[in-house]
Design a protein around this motif. Structure first.
Motif, PDB file in Angstrom:
ATOM      1  N   VAL A 211      37.447  43.364  40.765  1.00 62.80           N
ATOM      2  CA  VAL A 211      36.793  44.667  40.677  1.00 62.80           C
ATOM      3  C   VAL A 211      37.842  45.776  40.637  1.00 62.80           C
ATOM      4  O   VAL A 211      38.402  46.141  41.674  1.00 62.80           O
ATOM      5  CB  VAL A 211      35.842  44.913  41.863  1.00 62.80           C
ATOM      6  CG1 VAL A 211      35.048  46.196  41.661  1.00 62.80           C
ATOM      7  CG2 VAL A 211      34.908  43.732  42.063  1.00 62.80           C
ATOM      8  N   PRO A 212      38.155  46.314  39.473  1.00 63.71           N
ATOM      9  CA  PRO A 212      39.045  47.482  39.428  1.00 63.71           C
ATOM     10  C   PRO A 212      38.338  48.699  40.019  1.00 63.71           C
ATOM     11  O   PRO A 212      37.145  48.926  39.771  1.00 63.71           O
ATOM     12  CB  PRO A 212      39.294  47.677  37.924  1.00 63.71           C
ATOM     13  CG  PRO A 212      38.880  46.402  37.283  1.00 63.71           C
ATOM     14  CD  PRO A 212      37.781  45.853  38.137  1.00 63.71           C
ATOM     15  N   TYR A 213      39.075  49.459  40.824  1.00 65.41           N
ATOM     16  CA  TYR A 213      38.489  50.674  41.381  1.00 65.41           C
ATOM     17  C   TYR A 213      39.439  51.840  41.131  1.00 65.41           C
ATOM     18  O   TYR A 213      40.593  51.808  41.591  1.00 65.41           O
ATOM     19  CB  TYR A 213      38.241  50.531  42.878  1.00 65.41           C
ATOM     20  CG  TYR A 213      37.546  51.752  43.461  1.00 65.41           C
ATOM     21  CD1 TYR A 213      36.163  51.867  43.393  1.00 65.41           C
ATOM     22  CD2 TYR A 213      38.274  52.791  44.013  1.00 65.41           C
ATOM     23  CE1 TYR A 213      35.513  52.982  43.893  1.00 65.41           C
ATOM     24  CE2 TYR A 213      37.635  53.915  44.509  1.00 65.41           C
ATOM     25  CZ  TYR A 213      36.262  54.010  44.459  1.00 65.41           C
ATOM     26  OH  TYR A 213      35.632  55.136  44.931  1.00 65.41           O
ATOM     27  N   LEU A 219      34.635  43.380  37.015  1.00 66.45           N
ATOM     28  CA  LEU A 219      35.141  43.013  35.694  1.00 66.45           C
ATOM     29  C   LEU A 219      34.890  41.536  35.431  1.00 66.45           C
ATOM     30  O   LEU A 219      34.557  41.134  34.319  1.00 66.45           O
ATOM     31  CB  LEU A 219      36.636  43.327  35.605  1.00 66.45           C
ATOM     32  CG  LEU A 219      37.319  43.150  34.260  1.00 66.45           C
ATOM     33  CD1 LEU A 219      36.722  44.089  33.216  1.00 66.45           C
ATOM     34  CD2 LEU A 219      38.822  43.407  34.391  1.00 66.45           C
ATOM     35  N   MET A 220      35.045  40.730  36.490  1.00 68.72           N
ATOM     36  CA  MET A 220      34.759  39.296  36.408  1.00 68.72           C
ATOM     37  C   MET A 220      34.162  38.853  37.731  1.00 68.72           C
ATOM     38  O   MET A 220      34.554  39.316  38.800  1.00 68.72           O
ATOM     39  CB  MET A 220      36.031  38.491  36.114  1.00 68.72           C
ATOM     40  CG  MET A 220      36.695  38.803  34.791  1.00 68.72           C
ATOM     41  SD  MET A 220      38.102  37.706  34.458  1.00 68.72           S
ATOM     42  CE  MET A 220      37.247  36.168  34.059  1.00 68.72           C
ATOM     43  N   ALA A 239      47.619  46.305  31.448  1.00 73.39           N
ATOM     44  CA  ALA A 239      47.970  47.715  31.245  1.00 73.39           C
ATOM     45  C   ALA A 239      48.150  48.412  32.592  1.00 73.39           C
ATOM     46  O   ALA A 239      49.061  49.235  32.765  1.00 73.39           O
ATOM     47  CB  ALA A 239      46.894  48.410  30.416  1.00 73.39           C
ATOM     48  N   MET A 240      47.295  48.075  33.557  1.00 67.16           N
ATOM     49  CA  MET A 240      47.436  48.656  34.895  1.00 67.16           C
ATOM     50  C   MET A 240      48.678  48.123  35.599  1.00 67.16           C
ATOM     51  O   MET A 240      49.378  48.863  36.305  1.00 67.16           O
ATOM     52  CB  MET A 240      46.179  48.373  35.717  1.00 67.16           C
ATOM     53  CG  MET A 240      44.967  49.151  35.248  1.00 67.16           C
ATOM     54  SD  MET A 240      43.521  48.942  36.310  1.00 67.16           S
ATOM     55  CE  MET A 240      42.902  47.372  35.714  1.00 67.16           C
ATOM     56  N   GLU A 251      50.013  53.121  42.337  1.00 65.38           N
ATOM     57  CA  GLU A 251      49.458  51.810  42.019  1.00 65.38           C
ATOM     58  C   GLU A 251      47.927  51.832  42.012  1.00 65.38           C
ATOM     59  O   GLU A 251      47.300  52.581  42.757  1.00 65.38           O
ATOM     60  CB  GLU A 251      49.946  50.758  43.011  1.00 65.38           C
ATOM     61  CG  GLU A 251      51.428  50.424  42.887  1.00 65.38           C
ATOM     62  CD  GLU A 251      52.334  51.386  43.639  1.00 65.38           C
ATOM     63  OE1 GLU A 251      53.566  51.198  43.586  1.00 65.38           O
ATOM     64  OE2 GLU A 251      51.795  52.334  44.260  1.00 65.38           O
ATOM     65  N   HIS A 252      47.343  50.981  41.175  1.00 67.88           N
ATOM     66  CA  HIS A 252      45.894  50.849  41.096  1.00 67.88           C
ATOM     67  C   HIS A 252      45.370  49.988  42.239  1.00 67.88           C
ATOM     68  O   HIS A 252      46.101  49.189  42.825  1.00 67.88           O
ATOM     69  CB  HIS A 252      45.479  50.218  39.759  1.00 67.88           C
ATOM     70  CG  HIS A 252      45.698  51.101  38.580  1.00 67.88           C
ATOM     71  ND1 HIS A 252      46.927  51.223  37.953  1.00 67.88           N
ATOM     72  CD2 HIS A 252      44.848  51.929  37.906  1.00 67.88           C
ATOM     73  CE1 HIS A 252      46.824  52.068  36.937  1.00 67.88           C
ATOM     74  NE2 HIS A 252      45.568  52.505  36.890  1.00 67.88           N
ATOM     75  N   ASP A 253      44.093  50.150  42.519  1.00 67.41           N
ATOM     76  CA  ASP A 253      43.420  49.375  43.557  1.00 67.41           C
ATOM     77  C   ASP A 253      42.439  48.428  42.880  1.00 67.41           C
ATOM     78  O   ASP A 253      41.390  48.851  42.405  1.00 67.41           O
ATOM     79  CB  ASP A 253      42.683  50.320  44.521  1.00 67.41           C
ATOM     80  CG  ASP A 253      42.004  49.574  45.655  1.00 67.41           C
ATOM     81  OD1 ASP A 253      42.268  48.365  45.807  1.00 67.41           O
ATOM     82  OD2 ASP A 253      41.211  50.199  46.394  1.00 67.41           O
ATOM     83  N   ASN A 254      42.808  47.154  42.815  1.00 70.74           N
ATOM     84  CA  ASN A 254      41.984  46.155  42.141  1.00 70.74           C
ATOM     85  C   ASN A 254      41.599  45.064  43.126  1.00 70.74           C
ATOM     86  O   ASN A 254      42.440  44.239  43.515  1.00 70.74           O
ATOM     87  CB  ASN A 254      42.734  45.544  40.949  1.00 70.74           C
ATOM     88  CG  ASN A 254      43.025  46.569  39.870  1.00 70.74           C
ATOM     89  OD1 ASN A 254      42.122  47.232  39.384  1.00 70.74           O
ATOM     90  ND2 ASN A 254      44.292  46.696  39.490  1.00 70.74           N
ATOM     91  N   HIS A 255      40.332  45.052  43.530  1.00 64.28           N
ATOM     92  CA  HIS A 255      39.856  44.024  44.445  1.00 64.28           C
ATOM     93  C   HIS A 255      39.924  42.660  43.760  1.00 64.28           C
ATOM     94  O   HIS A 255      39.511  42.499  42.613  1.00 64.28           O
ATOM     95  CB  HIS A 255      38.402  44.318  44.842  1.00 64.28           C
ATOM     96  CG  HIS A 255      37.778  43.261  45.690  1.00 64.28           C
ATOM     97  ND1 HIS A 255      38.063  43.111  47.024  1.00 64.28           N
ATOM     98  CD2 HIS A 255      36.892  42.280  45.386  1.00 64.28           C
ATOM     99  CE1 HIS A 255      37.381  42.097  47.507  1.00 64.28           C
ATOM    100  NE2 HIS A 255      36.659  41.571  46.539  1.00 64.28           N
TER     101      HIS A 255
END
Length: 296
Positions: A211-213, A219-220, A239-240, A251-255
């Protein structure tokens, strides 16, 4: 989903007045656009609203990338350093929440923060002066840079990596269901999983939810895979990953995604996948994307 695939409703201006940090574009028929200098009057006119979207330059309302821009994560970081809490940050938009009892003094701090950012951006103030903690923590990357320099570097990086294009494509496609989340979780509990780099995810069944946040939409799901025809899903994560490596501190936060560092200190996105592909087939096999009003 970005604005390039979203039809803006005619009453959007009444429900979510949009504010522009700098260089306001021409007014669109479907949306109310204001410059930063008129934000105060907008807030005064819509006292009952509790959600406000701040758009930053860099992407048109039709989703086209502009030659220069100010990515929203930089604005959010600046506001945070001034004690202003932002609810959600996307590449070129910020969501700010106001309670019904918010005072003029409190929303005035947001106006003051945006105006201060605008002043430092236009004068290209040194990051050491504007965001000292960022420079102290990552001196090798940001030493000697100005605020406008960093904004432009971020914007050009998003263009070259096609970050927004990849995000649109990733959320337009649906991964291939291989097994149910329940069956996949059983494999996870038994330890029948392994961790791999995101770049090696093609045709591998993920064991956890990704889950991108923002946007905070899965996303999956566990038990799904992205085949070669769904490569855009992997490209979105890559890309992130690339952006995180170029701009430490943003930085991105991707669960569901864990970050490891290589020998050069660059981040490597990793996910857990099922070791073997002999999972019981999932009864749901349709790959058709849901209607815009439905949820995954």
């Amino acid at each position: 989903m970005s604005r390039s695939q979203t039809q803006l409703p005619a009453d959007l201006a009444q429900r979510y007045p949009v504010l522009i940090v700098a260089n306001a574009p021409e007014t669109d028929d479907n949306i109310q656009v204001r410059s930063v200098k008129s934000i105060a009057s907008v807030l005064h006119e819509h006292e009952v609203e509790v959600e406000w979207v701040v758009l930053t330059p860099g992407q048109t309302l039709n989703g086209q990338m502009e030659n220069s821009g100010i990515p929203a994560p930089l604005v959010s970081s600046f506001l945070s350093s001034r004690g202003i809490v932002v609810e959600k940050t996307e590449p070129y938009s910020i969501l700010v929440l106001f309670s019904l009892g918010v005072t003029k003094g409190k929303w005035g701090s947001l106006i003051a923060g945006l105006m201060e950012f605008k002043k430092h951006y236009e004068s290209n103030s040194p990051l050491k002066q504007v965001l000292p903690d960022l420079v102290d923590n990552h001196a090798e990357r940001y030493s000697g840079m100005g605020l406008k320099d960093l904004a432009e570097a971020m914007h050009q990086d998003m263009i070259s990596s096609q970050m927004l294009h990849n995000m649109d494509a990733a959320f337009t496609l649906l991964p291939d269901p291989v097994a149910s989340p329940r069956a996949t979780y059983a494999r996870l509990v038994k330890g029948e999983i392994e961790q791999i780099a995101v770049r090696d995810m093609i045709d591998r069944t993920v064991a956890v939810q990704i889950v991108p946040y923002p946007p905070g939409i899965p996303l999956m799901m566990p038990g799904e895979k992205a085949g070669a025809d769904k490569k855009a899903i992997v490209d979105d994560l890559l890309a992130m990953e690339l952006f995180d490596g170029h701009f430490p501190g943003f930085e991105h936060d991707n669960h569901g995604v864990e970050i490891e560092r290589n020998s050069q200190g660059r981040p490597i996105y990793k996910v857990y996948v099922v070791k073997n592909q002999d999972l019981a087939p999932c009864p749901t096999t349709s790959n058709q994307a849901p209607d815009s009003g439905s949820m995954r």
